[in-house]
Design an enzyme around this catalytic site. Structure first.
Site, PDB file in Angstrom:
ATOM      1  N   GLU A  25       0.982  -1.240  -0.140  1.00 57.08           N
ATOM      2  CA  GLU A  25      -0.259  -0.231  -0.068  1.00 57.08           C
ATOM      3  C   GLU A  25       0.808   1.304   0.003  1.00 57.08           C
ATOM      4  O   GLU A  25       1.683   1.260   0.846  1.00 57.08           O
ATOM      5  CB  GLU A  25      -0.916   0.177   1.211  1.00 57.08           C
ATOM      6  CG  GLU A  25      -1.988  -0.988   1.299  1.00 57.08           C
ATOM      7  CD  GLU A  25      -2.479  -1.105   2.767  1.00 57.08           C
ATOM      8  OE1 GLU A  25      -3.447  -0.267   2.747  1.00 57.08           O
ATOM      9  OE2 GLU A  25      -2.406  -1.989   3.523  1.00 57.08           O
TER      10      GLU A  25
ATOM     11  N   ARG B 203       5.702 -13.510   9.642  1.00 62.39           N
ATOM     12  CA  ARG B 203       6.203 -12.175   9.445  1.00 62.39           C
ATOM     13  C   ARG B 203       7.526 -12.029  10.121  1.00 62.39           C
ATOM     14  O   ARG B 203       7.825 -12.605  10.856  1.00 62.39           O
ATOM     15  CB  ARG B 203       5.380 -10.963  10.051  1.00 62.39           C
ATOM     16  CG  ARG B 203       4.084 -10.759   9.629  1.00 62.39           C
ATOM     17  CD  ARG B 203       3.057  -9.776  10.461  1.00 62.39           C
ATOM     18  NE  ARG B 203       3.633  -8.517   9.841  1.00 62.39           N
ATOM     19  CZ  ARG B 203       3.002  -7.511  10.487  1.00 62.39           C
ATOM     20  NH1 ARG B 203       1.998  -7.617  10.946  1.00 62.39           N
ATOM     21  NH2 ARG B 203       3.479  -6.206  10.058  1.00 62.39           N
TER      22      ARG B 203
ATOM     23  N   LYS C 220       3.120   0.939  11.208  1.00 57.28           N
ATOM     24  CA  LYS C 220       3.117   2.391  10.369  1.00 57.28           C
ATOM     25  C   LYS C 220       2.612   3.516  11.370  1.00 57.28           C
ATOM     26  O   LYS C 220       3.307   4.501  11.452  1.00 57.28           O
ATOM     27  CB  LYS C 220       2.390   2.151   9.286  1.00 57.28           C
ATOM     28  CG  LYS C 220       2.959   1.686   7.973  1.00 57.28           C
ATOM     29  CD  LYS C 220       2.164   1.481   6.751  1.00 57.28           C
ATOM     30  CE  LYS C 220       2.514   0.867   5.665  1.00 57.28           C
ATOM     31  NZ  LYS C 220       1.700   0.595   4.698  1.00 57.28           N
TER      32      LYS C 220
END
Length: 774
Positions: free
Chosen positions: A254, A479, A489
């Site tokens: 994104e 992850r 973020k």
């Protein structure tokens, strides 16, 4: 939800909650009741668990057309393990019509294959020989890879036995976990009787390009193109015709923030997997949230990918498909698979069970006429609704235990200017709607993502099947996170906005722009994530492991320079005042290919103050009053004779002499920088010594950090030093990397003004040194 059904499931040993959840799931409940009635022996509990596994994991075709056949194979004890049941489901999914060929079924599912303990032990012995180097290097951390390899080699072996025996063997070879690793003795060559020649250790650059991580463990078990069943066989035939049966992956960030070290793993997994199989990888910007997207993020993402050494085959955007996505949403409504909902966020939360996770319910708009939803969707597109007043939801299954089936939102109203499409749209598709469809449009064969999307896999498949489109395979891996680091973020943005750091590229952050500015190399990062391997487990890796890869690579490639952090003047009194000579020094000792450079040597030099002691110390091997030390690259050592102090008692100068000959070899050598007006030496440099941004490995640990993660900021994470460097520094460019001899590895920062002789260096990592030697 029938009380009799719940009672039946409880009588089979289900907990009250499990019985209610199963009874509330129409699909699983229907299959399970059918199996109990049609194939399970009366009053027998022996096959309840495997039959439930079949009911809950079967794909649409296997769970309908061939359900009874697979169930009977379970009761006949042909299928004894979950792996065999999974193989049966996969086999049955490929039989769209007609009866199952029992011989082919048995072969595909390992029916009748008995893997004995002797077979397992023999396989483990063979594996440990082939993986000897990995075992010695990774220790007990190689367990997951070994188990995955054994499962691949002995597919039908009992998984629990395999795990138990591999663990036993690992302890036998290495000792208990946490104990010092035992090194195996070299195996003699069968013919010569001599130990084999040592194998050269691969360089970091070589490790950065290896595809070993693709060919071992779970990645090695992924399907080949064409191996994923489709709702219609012709969809696969058309896909293979378009793609030539090659592997196609994608990296789909994104564009609403900067990439971090976890994304480096995702980039290597997607690009590396495709490269290993001769395939291609797209960079796809998932630009469906215009409120948070900015040009700088698009640019930085591509720059980072290229810096890591990868080149996307295509650069695509979800927004390329806005019209097609809209048209398919209309089709979804027409198929009665979507509807317009006017519920508030609070109402939707309540329908999904609320905070108490209570009973779920369908909203009042769910069964409105198709024509009404089509009209309402058109009104949404035409801007007739304010934000939040109407959404398009997929008509999935509100009673499925998977939250990703609770009528997910497909479209919402957003009056935001889009970076690429401007104001052409006021409705935007969600990630849950867009991602799988664009994967399908791009003929992705392997949709590789992290494990937080595991629950989304079923809804991913539901949507492409509902629209009868080509269906990629989604596969999840763990992850990557590091100690002393924040990856969120939102939290990274807070650190930037509240000035805890100087920006997204602050070298203390593990953003990709941050570690690049700090001086980490792309090769070291790639080697690090590939050496870790790929499993389903989320991992928090000590940051020191990454630093070790960086250090090893810089040791291979970084030129050496002499720098003194705390300059102390040395006057060599037995040299003439105008003494001047040029010394040629190697850019890297014992590596002629790295070249040389020239530095001045004069009567006055500067050493680091920490390299001198006035009082004798038998454990200190550098310069002591009355004793000698070597100056790096200078043939003869010097002897300190006199100390000069200022009014406060601080040492400001050492008067020394140079020995007449070089026959007395000193115990230690130290770095130095000469004073030479002719060469404008020393060169003043600003050194930014960075350390961990947080005091604790996990700043989110509320027990260790009760004041919250921001209270864990290390006040000494940046120490600025004004130092002196030798003249070799003047050839530097931004991002050049050096070993400052005896100090560590440093990188030229972008704040440098090179044309003005202003140099700023960031400490990348320190040196490995013998802690006992001074």
């Amino acid at each position: 939800m029938s009380e009799n059904t719940i009672a039946l499931f409880k009588s089979l040993g289900f907990s009250d909650q499990k019985a209610k959840e199963t009874a509330g799931n129409k699909k699983i409940c229907g299959r399970f009741e059918t199996l109990l009635a049609e194939v399970n022996p009366k009053d027998s509990s022996t096959f309840v668990a495997p039959l439930y596994t079949l009911a809950s994991t079967a794909t649409p075709i296997a769970g309908s057309t061939h359900l009874i056949y697979i169930g009977k194979a379970i009761v006949a004890e042909k299928l004894k393990t979950n792996d065999q049941i999974a193989a049966a489901i996969k086999f049955a999914e490929g039989i769209k019509e007609g009866a199952i060929d029992s011989k082919a079924f048995d072969e595909a599912c390992g029916v009748g294959i008995e893997v004995t303990l002797k077979d397992i032990l023999a396989g483990i012995d063979k594996l440990f020989v082939s993986k000897k180097d990995d075992i010695e290097k990774k220790g007990h951390g190689v367990l997951g890879i070994l188990i995955a390899e054994m499962k691949r080699e002995l597919r039908w072996a009992n998984a629990a036995t395999v795990k138990e025996e591999v663990e036993k063997k690992l302890v036998q070879v290495l000792g208990p976990k946490g104990a010092p690793v035992k090194k195996a003795a070299p195996v003699a060559d069968a013919k010569s009787g001599k130990p084999p020649a040592p194998v050269a250790k691969p360089t970091i650059a070589e490790l950065a390009k290896t595809h070993k991580f693709v060919h071992e463990g779970q990645l090695s078990q992924l399907h080949k193109p064409g191996g994923n069943p489709q709702i219609k066989p012709e969809l696969m035939a058309e896909h293979l015709k378009r793609t030539g049966a090659r592997v196609i992956t994608r990296f789909p960030p994104e564009p609403n923030g900067f990439l971090h070290i976890g994304h480096a793993k995702a980039i290597n997994v997607n690009f590396g997997f495709a490269q290993a199989h001769g395939g291609i990888t797209n960079l796809r910007y998932d630009d469906t949230n215009p409120e948070a997207e900015e040009e700088k993020y698009f640019t930085s993402i591509l720059d980072t990918i290229k810096w890591l050494g990868f080149e996307p085959t295509q650069i695509t955007y979800s927004s390329d498909h806005f019209q097609r996505l809209y048209d398919l949403a209309v089709e979804l409504i027409q198929r009665d698979k979507a509807y317009i909902c006017h519920c508030t966020g609070e109402e939707i939360h309540h329908h999904r069970g609320g905070d108490s996770m209570g009973p779920r319910s369908e909203c009042a708009h769910r069964n409105r006429p198709i024509s009404e939803s089509l009209l309402e969707f058109e009104r949404m597109k035409n801007g007739e609704y304010p934000e939040g007043a109407a959404i398009l939801r997929m008509k999935m299954d509100m009673f499925n235990p998977n939250p990703q089936f609770w009528d997910l939102v497909a479209y919402r109203v957003l009056y935001s200017h889009h970076y690429r499409t401007g104001d052409a749209w006021c409705i935007y598709p969600t990630y849950d709607y867009t991602h799988c469809l664009v994967d399908s449009f791009e003929d992705i064969t392997h949709s590789l993502c992290t494990t937080e999307f595991t629950l989304s896999r079923e809804s991913y498949y539901w949507l492409v099947d509902a629209l009868e489109l080509y269906k990629p395979v989604q596969w999840e891996y763990g992850r990557l996170a590091l100690t002393y680091a924040i990856m969120s973020k939102r939290k990274l943005l807070q650190l930037v906005n509240e000035k805890y750091v100087i920006g997204w590229d602050d070298p203390r952050l593990y953003t990709m722009v941050g570690v690049r500015r700090r001086g980490f190399t792309a090769e070291a990062i790639n080697a690090f994530v590939r050496e870790l391997g790929v499993t389903n487990a989320n991992s928090v890796i000590p940051a020191e492991r990454l630093e070790n890869f960086v250090r090893d690579h810089l040791n291979e490639v970084a030129p050496r320079l002499m720098v003194v952090m705390e300059p102390l003047k040395i006057t060599i009194t037995n040299l003439p005042e105008d003494h001047y000579e040029q010394i040629t020094v190697p850019n890297k000792p014992r590596d002629d290919a790295m070249g040389t450079h020239v530095i001045p040597f004069t009567r006055t030099v500067y050493i680091d103050a920490s390299d001198f002691r006035e009082e004798d110390d038998p454990e200190f091997f550098r310069l002591i009053l009355g004793k000698s030390v070597g100056l790096l690259n200078v043939p003869r050592p010097i002897i300190a004779k006199e100390v000069v102090k200022d009014a406060s008692g601080k040492i400001v100068e050492i008067k020394a002499i140079m020995e007449e000959t070089a026959k007395n070899k000193p115990k230690a050598y130290i770095q130095w920088v000469a004073e030479s007006k002719k060469d404008k030496s020393p060169v003043p440099v600003e050194i930014r010594n960075y350390s961990n941004l947080f005091l604790h490995p996990n700043p989110m640990d509320k027990k260790l950090v009760p004041g919250g993660w921001l209270s864990d900021i290390n006040p000494n994470s940046l120490v600025v030093v004004n130092a002196m460097a030798e003249v070799g520094v003047r050839v530097s460019k931004v991002e050049d990397k050096y070993q400052f001899v005896r100090l560590g590895y440093y990188c030229v920062d972008k704040d440098s003004e090179l044309e003005k002789d202003k140099f700023v260096f960031n400490r990348t990592v320190g040196l490995k040194e013998d802690a006992g030697k001074q």
